[in-house]
Enzyme design. Structure first.
Site, PDB file in Angstrom:
ATOM      1  N   GLU A 242      -5.642  -8.536  -0.187  1.00  0.00           N
ATOM      2  CA  GLU A 242      -6.594  -8.074   0.942  1.00  0.00           C
ATOM      3  C   GLU A 242      -7.928  -7.786   0.399  1.00  0.00           C
ATOM      4  O   GLU A 242      -7.886  -7.070  -0.464  1.00  0.00           O
ATOM      5  CB  GLU A 242      -5.956  -6.789   1.596  1.00  0.00           C
TER       6      GLU A 242
ATOM      7  N   GLU B  18       0.846  -1.298  -0.058  1.00  0.00           N
ATOM      8  CA  GLU B  18      -0.022   0.030   0.106  1.00  0.00           C
ATOM      9  C   GLU B  18       0.846   1.113   0.035  1.00  0.00           C
ATOM     10  O   GLU B  18       0.662   2.127   0.659  1.00  0.00           O
ATOM     11  CB  GLU B  18      -1.187   0.058   1.145  1.00  0.00           C
TER      12      GLU B  18
END
Length: 170
Positions: free
Chosen positions: A125, A4
């Protein structure tokens, strides 16, 4: 290689400049791992889009590093629709049309730019926190896994840790 990754302001919206910087980070990661020898010269390496976001623009701006082994995998995450997935919203029901609107363009970009060229994609995720709405969460995950299956993408459920004993799934 990284998770991320966002710009210095931690913005979730990708810019061309941030995408170029991420490309440099990705290339450095690949080069360093490949240079260490042994099985590292041919193992698969996972690189995320900007913020690991699975939407059209971050996927489209992502540039695959060059790799002598040709063993790279793209990683994306999703907590969309956010009103269902995050604790700070009171939304507890799953809206299939919201899912379709969010994912049609992102998954199509993944297919066109990477999957069609034999580059694997992992939805590393995904998840929706428990708001005492397990039947809606099941609808959500079934829909998302269906998208992943349709586009040959490997899904991984992520427990965000925002559940307590009182609202855990049995």
């Amino acid at each position: 290689g990284y998770n991320e990754t966002r710009d210095t302001e931690s913005n979730w919206a990708v810019s061309k400049e941030a995408s170029v910087t991420l490309q440099k980070i990705g290339q450095k990661f690949v080069d360093v791992v490949r240079s260490t020898g042994g099985n590292n010269s041919k193992r698969y390496l996972l690189l995320n889009t900007y913020g690991a976001v699975c939407k059209a623009k971050p996927v489209q701006l992502f540039q695959m590093p060059s790799d002598s082994a040709n063993h790279l995998i793209i990683g994306v995450h999703t907590y969309d629709p956010q009103k269902l997935c995050f604790r700070d919203s009171s939304t507890t029901t799953f809206d299939e049309s919201a899912m379709k609107e969010i994912f049609d363009s992102g998954f199509k970009q993944l297919k066109d730019l990477y999957l069609s060229k034999g580059i694997g994609v992992i939805m590393g995720e995904m998840g929706a926190v428990n708001k005492n709405n397990n039947s809606e969460r099941i609808k959500y995950v079934n829909s998302l896994v269906s998208y992943c299956s349709k586009y040959s993408t490997i899904p991984v459920w992520w427990d965000s840790g925002f559940t307590s004993k009182s609202d855990s799934v049995d």
